[in-house]
Design a protein around this motif. Structure first.
Motif, mmCIF file in Angstrom:
data_model
loop_
_atom_site.group_PDB
_atom_site.id
_atom_site.type_symbol
_atom_site.label_atom_id
_atom_site.label_comp_id
_atom_site.label_asym_id
_atom_site.label_seq_id
_atom_site.Cartn_x
_atom_site.Cartn_y
_atom_site.Cartn_z
ATOM 1 N N MET A 1 -70.474 30.764 79.691
ATOM 2 C CA MET A 1 -71.253 30.760 78.458
ATOM 3 C C MET A 1 -72.022 32.067 78.294
ATOM 4 N N THR A 2 -72.575 32.582 79.378
ATOM 5 C CA THR A 2 -73.292 33.856 79.325
ATOM 6 C C THR A 2 -72.347 34.992 78.963
ATOM 7 N N ASP A 3 -71.166 35.004 79.541
ATOM 8 C CA ASP A 3 -70.183 36.037 79.204
ATOM 9 C C ASP A 3 -69.747 35.936 77.740
ATOM 10 N N LEU B 1 -71.519 34.699 75.186
ATOM 11 C CA LEU B 1 -72.608 35.142 74.315
ATOM 12 C C LEU B 1 -72.890 36.634 74.455
ATOM 13 N N SER B 2 -72.595 37.195 75.612
ATOM 14 C CA SER B 2 -72.800 38.634 75.810
ATOM 15 C C SER B 2 -71.866 39.463 74.945
ATOM 16 N N ARG B 3 -70.745 38.892 74.571
ATOM 17 C CA ARG B 3 -69.838 39.586 73.649
ATOM 18 C C ARG B 3 -70.536 39.864 72.324
ATOM 19 N N TYR B 4 -71.329 38.923 71.879
ATOM 20 C CA TYR B 4 -72.026 39.087 70.609
ATOM 21 C C TYR B 4 -73.264 39.976 70.754
ATOM 22 N N SER B 5 -73.993 39.805 71.827
ATOM 23 C CA SER B 5 -75.213 40.589 71.980
ATOM 24 C C SER B 5 -74.911 42.055 72.256
ATOM 25 N N PHE B 6 -73.795 42.344 72.897
ATOM 26 C CA PHE B 6 -73.451 43.728 73.193
ATOM 27 C C PHE B 6 -73.153 44.523 71.924
ATOM 28 N N ALA B 7 -72.800 43.843 70.849
ATOM 29 C CA ALA B 7 -72.522 44.520 69.587
ATOM 30 C C ALA B 7 -73.791 45.121 68.972
ATOM 31 N N MET C 1 -78.077 43.365 82.432
ATOM 32 C CA MET C 1 -77.474 42.882 83.676
ATOM 33 C C MET C 1 -78.400 41.911 84.405
ATOM 34 N N VAL C 2 -79.683 42.223 84.455
ATOM 35 C CA VAL C 2 -80.641 41.361 85.160
ATOM 36 C C VAL C 2 -80.767 40.019 84.459
ATOM 37 N N THR C 3 -80.917 40.032 83.142
ATOM 38 C CA THR C 3 -81.042 38.754 82.435
ATOM 39 C C THR C 3 -79.730 37.974 82.472
ATOM 40 N N GLY C 4 -78.601 38.679 82.495
ATOM 41 C CA GLY C 4 -77.319 37.990 82.637
ATOM 42 C C GLY C 4 -77.190 37.296 83.980
ATOM 43 N N LEU C 5 -77.644 37.957 85.034
ATOM 44 C CA LEU C 5 -77.621 37.322 86.354
ATOM 45 C C LEU C 5 -78.574 36.134 86.422
ATOM 46 N N LEU C 6 -79.744 36.273 85.827
ATOM 47 C CA LEU C 6 -80.680 35.141 85.807
ATOM 48 C C LEU C 6 -80.091 33.953 85.055
ATOM 49 N N ALA C 7 -79.367 34.232 83.995
ATOM 50 C CA ALA C 7 -78.741 33.152 83.234
ATOM 51 C C ALA C 7 -77.595 32.511 84.012
ATOM 52 N N ARG C 8 -76.825 33.324 84.718
ATOM 53 C CA ARG C 8 -75.705 32.774 85.493
ATOM 54 C C ARG C 8 -76.173 31.882 86.629
ATOM 55 N N PHE C 9 -77.310 32.218 87.224
ATOM 56 C CA PHE C 9 -77.827 31.418 88.330
ATOM 57 C C PHE C 9 -78.699 30.266 87.870
ATOM 58 N N GLY C 10 -78.929 30.133 86.569
ATOM 59 C CA GLY C 10 -79.628 28.975 86.039
ATOM 60 C C GLY C 10 -81.130 29.108 85.925
ATOM 61 N N TYR C 11 -81.673 30.288 86.118
ATOM 62 C CA TYR C 11 -83.117 30.469 85.989
ATOM 63 C C TYR C 11 -83.563 30.499 84.532
ATOM 64 N N THR D 1 -81.805 30.134 80.262
ATOM 65 C CA THR D 1 -80.643 29.628 79.542
ATOM 66 C C THR D 1 -79.683 30.771 79.214
ATOM 67 N N PRO D 2 -78.404 30.480 79.011
ATOM 68 C CA PRO D 2 -77.447 31.539 78.675
ATOM 69 C C PRO D 2 -77.787 32.276 77.379
ATOM 70 N N HIS D 3 -78.356 31.577 76.401
ATOM 71 C CA HIS D 3 -78.727 32.230 75.144
ATOM 72 C C HIS D 3 -79.827 33.264 75.371
ATOM 73 N N VAL D 4 -80.820 32.903 76.150
ATOM 74 C CA VAL D 4 -81.912 33.830 76.447
ATOM 75 C C VAL D 4 -81.390 34.985 77.292
ATOM 76 N N GLY D 5 -80.528 34.700 78.233
ATOM 77 C CA GLY D 5 -79.972 35.742 79.082
ATOM 78 C C GLY D 5 -79.134 36.750 78.322
ATOM 79 N N ALA D 6 -78.427 36.291 77.323
ATOM 80 C CA ALA D 6 -77.559 37.190 76.570
ATOM 81 C C ALA D 6 -78.317 38.015 75.540
ATOM 82 N N PHE D 7 -79.319 37.428 74.911
ATOM 83 C CA PHE D 7 -79.965 38.100 73.791
ATOM 84 C C PHE D 7 -81.362 38.625 74.079
#
Length: 111
Positions: free
Chosen positions: A23-25, A27-33, A74-84, A86-92
């Motif tokens: 899910m993080t990956d 959503l990261s497609r959209y945030s990277f734009a 990268m840091v927020t993506g890792l936090l989202a992947r490990f569950g600290y 949410t994926p939405h917060v981690g991506a955006f």
């Protein structure tokens, strides 16, 4: 493709498998734009404050900001992947932080 990625995330969620990374990956497609927008906004705001060699300093500033943005992403993506978080917060979150910094800097420019 986008539809296949969304279907993959949904199938992992329905099967009870860990889906936070997918899910993080997704959503990261959209945030990277939004990265070029953020870097351009901040470099314009910083470039207006410089007196000489505006192009060179603006490019260096944009490069530095891009690196900081990527590291925070990268840091927020890792936090989202490990569950600290949410994926939405981690991506955006990195986009939101740097977009707010860019708007604040741009609103305080001289010209």
């Amino acid at each position: 493709r986008r539809a296949e990625a969304r279907e993959f995330v949904e199938s992992r969620r329905e099967a009870g498998l860990p889906y936070r990374q997918a899910m993080t990956d997704y959503l990261s497609r959209y945030s990277f734009a939004f990265t070029p927008l953020v870097v351009t906004l901040i470099s314009c705001a910083v470039g207006s404050r410089l007196k000489k060699n505006i192009l060179l300093f603006s490019l260096l500033t944009a490069l530095g900001i891009s690196v900081l943005h990527y590291v925070l992403e990268m840091v927020t993506g890792l936090l989202a992947r490990f569950g600290y978080i949410t994926p939405h917060v981690g991506a955006f979150s990195s986009v939101a932080v740097f977009l707010s910094i860019g708007v604040a800097l741009l609103s305080r420019t001289r010209s």
